[in-house]
Design a protein around this motif. Structure first.
Motif: not given
Lengths: 331, 539
Positions: A172, A175-176, B162-165, B167, B237-239, B497-499
């Protein structure tokens, strides 16, 4: 050039130049000096406009990373480093690419393909930089992230390729962190300067004397052997000169960089990481909205860039002129 | 960026005009005028400019940001400027150049500064995110850095994020949108904003700024112009990215915007109606002798307790030269600017909603029309306001658009499982989990339906049922939501979640070294060996 035209056997006496010639010479001289005068005027203009900012900042102008002219804290440490980094990335990608292109076109390609390729390369050099920038921002960036991630994952131990905030094991992870980086900006600039470098190199390579080429073949050299022993040494001046000219253009590239980078005002040596900067992009970004002080500060940054490009271009000129291929083509 | 494209387009348009040969008679009456400034209202201005082209008016507009617009207008480079904030409001006010000639502010359109985001759960795009003001303030000041933060979970009980950062994408150029955002931050969350400013090296207390401070090394990314930030967020790419732009940009890119929590604890989308409601509380400077006549004070809007309010609503302003003695302005241009102004203040307002803006209310249209009379060289007209068909007008002077604005659905209330319906330009539903089944509020769904045209004549059922076409919709939950059956769907959503399998790091390093060795050996080895043999054979 003139020596070649005069037949060596018989010396012709030239009449002392008449009125027409004199007028023509004066016109040419004027045109020649106009270039120099313009150059000097640009320099003087930049410098006079920059002086108030330079006075306010003093020597800290060279060491400060921030860019907040209205509060008096501004310097080119970060932007100039960024400019050089972007140019370095661009050159290290463009030069091998351009060398390969030039060698193929001048030595290997069949005559018909060669003409098409030369046209294509000239066309690439003529594409406006904003087109490269848009393409880089909207298309290339998304496709090159994978390469950036790969580089940082496996070569991250090399300080320049380190990316903080990335974790290749976290599916997760954003990619930024790989976008808007020095690397991507440099890549786009590389594609812009490669055709310029390539044209100059091709010109130099194609002038390698036919006699020496034949000589190398006669001594049993393969084509690659001939290239290594004749073409490359002959074209060395052209290669260096082309590289320097490309570097000059890469240093000054504005709009493509402006579109791609996310400007940061700190020395950012991690080329794959989000955040980069360059002097010309800074000027493009801020000139429209600057008050008098900020404008003067931008002019000062412009002076720095002007001097840097001037040095690079002079160096290129002298190297090209001194080399064998350069001396024949330019003198 | 797109500025250049537009230049090209403009050039093509000019060529078309030249070659079509039918316009000269009309074109002779008008002189082309140039304007520059805000990208917030750029979409509306461009549409209006292309609409009036049929009358032979040519309006060149350059979206360079409000700060640059004010600057260029002050130095007389352009005929009109467009800015979100008046002169002297942001922190660069001390050094900001003001016009040396008489000028005035004229409101042109209203709209909401929206928070456009790119977020997925598994493969599904999230289109129904709700955020409270404080959460947003913390997101843009790097306090909340992850989408699974408890604060975001509290706002979105129906989503498993999700545990995404996170931005945050901000503007790198001087921007009126940034100024609107920071005005709101300064007014509502001064502590969070000041702490951030101090960290970024700005002087505190930190005021309204047009240049967003960025802390080097943080996740925050800066891009230039509204098109730039919106384009960046919309990239695949900016998810995890979120930015602030005018609502129209999200509509055009088919991206969702966050529903923002207002003072009555409802989460509201910046539609034309919710903006109109919010701006009923805007305080307009009505002192005609003031230099800031008609400018806005938005603190009432931020604190508006009407449940239908979108708090970050504002008006956008055009800077126009006034006074007959104004020598810097060519009188011939006044006719074009005046007629263009008449057009967008009257007819143009009908389109505001459709474009992602909100039409001006009657009092501002009237005040605006009076301002137009002051433009030097204007061909003054007596506009019959009733014929403008402005959706806000009514016989009794009240704002029809705001009066008829529907109340938010029950599922938009704080604490409920959120509505599944999409927002902004993203009309697909997002499956929600748990909670009570929601019912649509008062059967008003027909007017609050999602999508680009909340109050247009297109039937809401048609836009809402279109959701099955969106690729991101879960086939189980992508059912038609319309009429009174409400938004919630009680489907548990698993998050795949694909690992990729991970090698032991040491082993990996060893393998890399071996691979490199092999590669080297295979390429450099044979010639070296051959040379050795040769030397052995012939001394």
């Amino acid at each position: 050039m003139t020596d070649a035209l005069v037949a060596p056997e018989q010396r012709r006496r030239l009449r002392p130049s008449g009125g027409q010639d004199r007028v023509f010479r004066v016109v040419l001289r004027l045109a020649g000096t106009a270039v120099l005068v313009l150059m000097a005027m640009v320099g003087t203009f930049l410098f006079t406009k920059a002086i108030s900012a330079l006075r306010a900042a003093g020597w800290s102008f060279l060491t400060t990373e921030e860019w907040e002219p209205d509060s008096g804290r501004f310097g080119i440490a970060a932007v100039l480093t960024g400019t050089i980094l972007i140019a370095t990335v661009a050159i290290s990608i463009a030069v091998p690419l351009a060398t390969g292109m030039a060698l193929y076109v001048s030595e290997y390609a069949p005559a018909r393909v060669r003409r098409i390729l030369i046209n294509m390369i000239d066309l690439m050099a003529a594409v406006p930089s904003v087109v490269y920038g848009l393409w880089g921002f909207a298309f290339l960036q998304a496709h090159v992230i994978g390469l950036a991630r790969w580089l940082s994952t496996y070569l991250g131990w090399f300080p320049l390729f380190k990316v903080t905030g990335s974790d290749p094991r976290d599916p997760l992870a954003t990619e930024t962190v790989y976008t808007s980086s020095t690397f991507i900006a440099g890549l786009v600039v590389a594609l812009m300067v490669a055709p310029v470098i390539c044209s100059i190199m091709r010109e130099a390579f194609s002038q390698a004397p036919i006699g020496e080429r034949e000589g190398a073949y006669a001594l049993g050299a393969t084509r690659w052997g001939m290239i290594r022993s004749v073409v490359l040494p002959f074209g060395k001046g052209g290669m260096i000169g082309g590289t320097m000219l490309g570097l000059g253009r890469a240093l000054g590239e504005t709009i493509a960089v402006y579109l791609i980078i996310s400007p940061v005002f700190v020395i950012q040596p991690h080329v794959l990481q989000n955040g980069a900067n360059s002097v010309s992009a800074l000027i493009a970004l801020r000139y429209g909205e600057s008050g008098p002080m900020a404008l003067s500060a931008l002019m000062a940054a412009g002076v720095a860039l002007f001097l840097l490009t001037l040095v690079v271009n002079f160096a290129a000129g002298s190297i090209v002129a001194r080399s064998r291929s350069g001396a024949e083509s330019e003198a | 960026m797109s500025r250049k494209i537009r230049v090209v387009l403009a050039a093509v348009a000019v060529l078309a005009l030249v070659f079509s040969g039918q316009v000269p008679a009309l074109a002779a009456a008008y002189v082309p005028i140039n304007g520059a400034g805000s990208t917030w209202s750029e979409n509306a201005i461009r549409q209006w400019a292309s609409n009036v082209e049929q009358y032979g008016m040519r309006i060149n507009y350059d979206g360079v940001g409000s700060t640059s617009g004010r600057n260029q207008f002050a130095s007389g480079l352009i005929d009109f400027g467009v800015s979100e904030i008046p002169y002297g409001k942001d922190d660069g006010a001390a050094t900001e150049a003001r016009p040396k000639f008489p000028f005035a502010y004229m409101p042109i359109v209203a709209g909401g500064t929206s928070f456009m985001y790119n977020l997925t759960i598994g493969k599904n795009r999230v289109t129904n995110l709700r955020l409270s003001g404080e959460t947003l303030a913390k997101i843009f000041t790097n306090v909340i850095t992850n989408w699974n933060d408890p604060a975001i979970k509290t706002d979105n009980p129906g989503l498993v994020l999700p545990a995404r950062k996170i931005v945050p994408v901000v503007r790198s150029d001087g921007s009126g949108t940034t100024a609107q955002l920071t005005t709101w931050l300064v007014n509502q969350y001064p502590d969070i904003w000041n702490a951030y400013c101090a960290k970024a090296g700005r002087k505190t207390p930190c005021g309204v700024t047009s240049l967003y401070p960025v802390i080097p090394g943080s996740a925050t990314t800066a891009q230039s112009s509204s098109t730039g930030v919106a384009g960046y967020v919309s990239q695949a790419s900016s998810v995890g990215a979120i930015t602030y732009v005018e609502y129209s940009y999200a509509l055009n890119l088919h991206f969702p915007v966050a529903k923002l929590r207002n003072k009555s604890d409802y989460f509201v989308e910046p539609t034309a109606r919710s903006v109109a409601v919010a701006l009923l509380a805007a305080k307009i400077n009505t002192d005609k002798n003031s230099g800031d006549y008609l400018t806005q004070d938005l603190s009432g809007v931020y604190n508006n307790t009407d449940a239908r309010t979108y708090p970050l609503s504002s008006y956008s302003y055009m800077l126009i030269p006034v006074d007959q003695e104004n020598t810097r302005f060519k009188v011939a241009k006044g006719k074009t600017l005046g007629d263009f102004s008449y057009y967008f203040l009257c007819e143009g307002q009908q389109q505001a909603d459709q474009l992602g803006y909100s039409p001006l209310p009657i009092n501002l249209v009237q005040a605006g029309l009076e301002q137009v009379r002051r433009i030097p060289g204007v061909d003054a007209q007596n506009v019959n306001i009733a014929k403008c068909n402005n959706p806000t007008f009514s016989k009794d002077g009240s704002n029809t658009l705001a009066k008829t604005a529907p109340f938010p659905q029950a599922c938009d209330k704080v604490g409920t499982t959120q509505c599944a319906t999409g927002t902004g330009g993203a009309t697909a539903n997002t499956p929600t989990t748990g909670g009570t089944k929601n019912t649509g509020g008062k059967g008003t769904t027909a007017t609050t339906s999602p999508g680009a045209k909340p109050s247009s004549s297109v039937s809401s059922a048609a836009t809402a049922t279109d959701t099955s076409g969106g690729g991101a919709v879960d086939p189980d939950t992508g059912q038609a939501i319309g009429g009174g059956d409400g938004g919630g769907t009680d489907t548990a959503t698993a998050i795949p979640v694909s690992l990729t399998s991970q090698l032991d790091p040491t082993l990996k390093t060893v393998l890399i070294v071996v691979a490199c060795g092999l590669l080297l050996g295979l390429t450099v080895g044979p010639p070296l060996v051959a040379r050795l043999f040769n030397r052995g054979g012939r001394p």
